[in-house]
Design a protein around this motif. Structure first.
Motif, PDB file in Angstrom:
ATOM      1  N   LEU A 127       0.828  -1.207   0.000  1.00  0.00           N
ATOM      2  CA  LEU A 127       0.000   0.000   0.000  1.00  0.00           C
ATOM      3  C   LEU A 127       0.864   1.260   0.000  1.00  0.00           C
ATOM      4  O   LEU A 127       0.645   2.180  -0.792  1.00  0.00           O
ATOM      5  N   VAL A 128       1.869   1.292   0.863  1.00  0.00           N
ATOM      6  CA  VAL A 128       2.768   2.451   0.916  1.00  0.00           C
ATOM      7  C   VAL A 128       3.451   2.634  -0.435  1.00  0.00           C
ATOM      8  O   VAL A 128       3.528   3.749  -0.961  1.00  0.00           O
ATOM      9  N   LEU A 129       3.932   1.554  -1.025  1.00  0.00           N
ATOM     10  CA  LEU A 129       4.587   1.623  -2.331  1.00  0.00           C
ATOM     11  C   LEU A 129       3.657   2.229  -3.385  1.00  0.00           C
ATOM     12  O   LEU A 129       4.052   3.099  -4.154  1.00  0.00           O
ATOM     13  N   GLU A 130       2.412   1.773  -3.408  1.00  0.00           N
ATOM     14  CA  GLU A 130       1.456   2.275  -4.397  1.00  0.00           C
ATOM     15  C   GLU A 130       1.099   3.749  -4.177  1.00  0.00           C
ATOM     16  O   GLU A 130       0.711   4.445  -5.115  1.00  0.00           O
ATOM     17  N   ALA A 150      -3.289   9.241   4.056  1.00  0.00           N
ATOM     18  CA  ALA A 150      -4.079   8.318   3.236  1.00  0.00           C
ATOM     19  C   ALA A 150      -4.256   6.974   3.955  1.00  0.00           C
ATOM     20  O   ALA A 150      -5.347   6.403   3.954  1.00  0.00           O
ATOM     21  N   ILE A 151      -3.196   6.499   4.592  1.00  0.00           N
ATOM     22  CA  ILE A 151      -3.281   5.233   5.318  1.00  0.00           C
ATOM     23  C   ILE A 151      -4.226   5.357   6.514  1.00  0.00           C
ATOM     24  O   ILE A 151      -5.035   4.470   6.770  1.00  0.00           O
ATOM     25  N   ALA A 152      -4.145   6.475   7.219  1.00  0.00           N
ATOM     26  CA  ALA A 152      -5.028   6.695   8.370  1.00  0.00           C
ATOM     27  C   ALA A 152      -6.494   6.723   7.938  1.00  0.00           C
ATOM     28  O   ALA A 152      -7.368   6.245   8.658  1.00  0.00           O
ATOM     29  N   GLU A 153      -6.753   7.271   6.748  1.00  0.00           N
ATOM     30  CA  GLU A 153      -8.128   7.303   6.238  1.00  0.00           C
ATOM     31  C   GLU A 153      -8.605   5.912   5.811  1.00  0.00           C
ATOM     32  O   GLU A 153      -9.751   5.549   6.015  1.00  0.00           O
ATOM     33  N   LEU A 154      -7.694   5.142   5.214  1.00  0.00           N
ATOM     34  CA  LEU A 154      -8.054   3.791   4.755  1.00  0.00           C
ATOM     35  C   LEU A 154      -8.137   2.777   5.899  1.00  0.00           C
ATOM     36  O   LEU A 154      -8.920   1.833   5.829  1.00  0.00           O
ATOM     37  N   LEU A 155      -7.313   2.970   6.913  1.00  0.00           N
ATOM     38  CA  LEU A 155      -7.250   2.044   8.046  1.00  0.00           C
ATOM     39  C   LEU A 155      -7.449   2.815   9.356  1.00  0.00           C
ATOM     40  O   LEU A 155      -6.476   3.053  10.090  1.00  0.00           O
ATOM     41  N   PRO A 156      -8.669   3.225   9.657  1.00  0.00           N
ATOM     42  CA  PRO A 156      -8.900   4.056  10.843  1.00  0.00           C
ATOM     43  C   PRO A 156      -8.423   3.414  12.150  1.00  0.00           C
ATOM     44  O   PRO A 156      -8.020   4.118  13.066  1.00  0.00           O
ATOM     45  N   ALA A 195      -4.834   4.509  12.683  1.00  0.00           N
ATOM     46  CA  ALA A 195      -4.589   5.942  12.480  1.00  0.00           C
ATOM     47  C   ALA A 195      -3.506   6.493  13.401  1.00  0.00           C
ATOM     48  O   ALA A 195      -2.678   7.304  12.976  1.00  0.00           O
ATOM     49  N   GLU A 196      -3.495   6.062  14.649  1.00  0.00           N
ATOM     50  CA  GLU A 196      -2.512   6.591  15.602  1.00  0.00           C
ATOM     51  C   GLU A 196      -1.085   6.181  15.249  1.00  0.00           C
ATOM     52  O   GLU A 196      -0.145   6.924  15.494  1.00  0.00           O
ATOM     53  N   GLN A 197      -0.917   4.998  14.677  1.00  0.00           N
ATOM     54  CA  GLN A 197       0.421   4.511  14.338  1.00  0.00           C
ATOM     55  C   GLN A 197       0.810   4.812  12.898  1.00  0.00           C
ATOM     56  O   GLN A 197       1.923   4.514  12.477  1.00  0.00           O
ATOM     57  N   ALA A 198      -0.075   5.387  12.125  1.00  0.00           N
ATOM     58  CA  ALA A 198       0.154   5.567  10.682  1.00  0.00           C
ATOM     59  C   ALA A 198       1.433   6.324  10.366  1.00  0.00           C
ATOM     60  O   ALA A 198       2.187   5.929   9.478  1.00  0.00           O
ATOM     61  N   SER A 199       1.703   7.385  11.082  1.00  0.00           N
ATOM     62  CA  SER A 199       2.875   8.207  10.785  1.00  0.00           C
ATOM     63  C   SER A 199       4.176   7.433  11.016  1.00  0.00           C
ATOM     64  O   SER A 199       5.051   7.404  10.150  1.00  0.00           O
ATOM     65  N   GLU A 200       4.304   6.802  12.168  1.00  0.00           N
ATOM     66  CA  GLU A 200       5.525   6.052  12.485  1.00  0.00           C
ATOM     67  C   GLU A 200       5.679   4.845  11.564  1.00  0.00           C
ATOM     68  O   GLU A 200       6.771   4.558  11.069  1.00  0.00           O
TER      69      GLU A 200
END
Length: 126
Positions: free
Chosen positions: A62-65, A78-84, A87-92
């Motif tokens: 997903l990150v690659l795409e 985008a990841i936080a929106e797709l995987l609520p 969301a808290e760990q999305a940035s790290e």
């Protein structure tokens, strides 16, 4: 109260100078070959520049795409929106994954200059 424009770096009392900063952007390696392997919810990636096969899990895939002139913050959002639930760990998780993808040669990292728009200054008071 009067403000001296020369002392503040303001060209005029109506406009603040445009400032530019660099931001890191990520792109999928243009020569990368990717083949999904659906039974494992994974993808196999081949890097012809440094011949190697890499297995990516669904998160790394997903990150690659999402690496299309995107910043780390764009991808994490985008990841936080797709995987609520993540969301808290999305940035790290995104930072860690981008580092791994870069090390493997699957993404290219560049910088682009970003200019902020001129802003109107606060009107002077007497």
């Amino acid at each position: 109260m009067s403000i001296d424009p020369a002392a503040t770096g303001v060209r005029s009392t109506d406009e603040i100078m445009i400032r530019s900063t660099d931001e890191t952007v990520y792109n999928k390696n243009a020569r990368l070959r990717v083949r999904p392997f659906w039974p494992w919810h994974a993808v196999m990636a081949y890097t012809p520049d440094k011949p190697a096969l890499h297995w990516l899990n669904s998160h790394s895939w997903l990150v690659l795409e999402l690496c299309e002139q995107a910043t780390c913050a764009d991808i994490a959002k985008a990841i936080a929106e797709l995987l609520p639930d993540k969301a808290e760990q999305a940035s790290e998780m995104t930072r860690s994954c981008l580092s791994d993808l870069e090390q493997k040669g699957l993404i290219d990292v560049t910088t682009r200059s970003v200019k902020s728009e001129p802003k109107k200054s606060v009107p002077e008071r007497e």
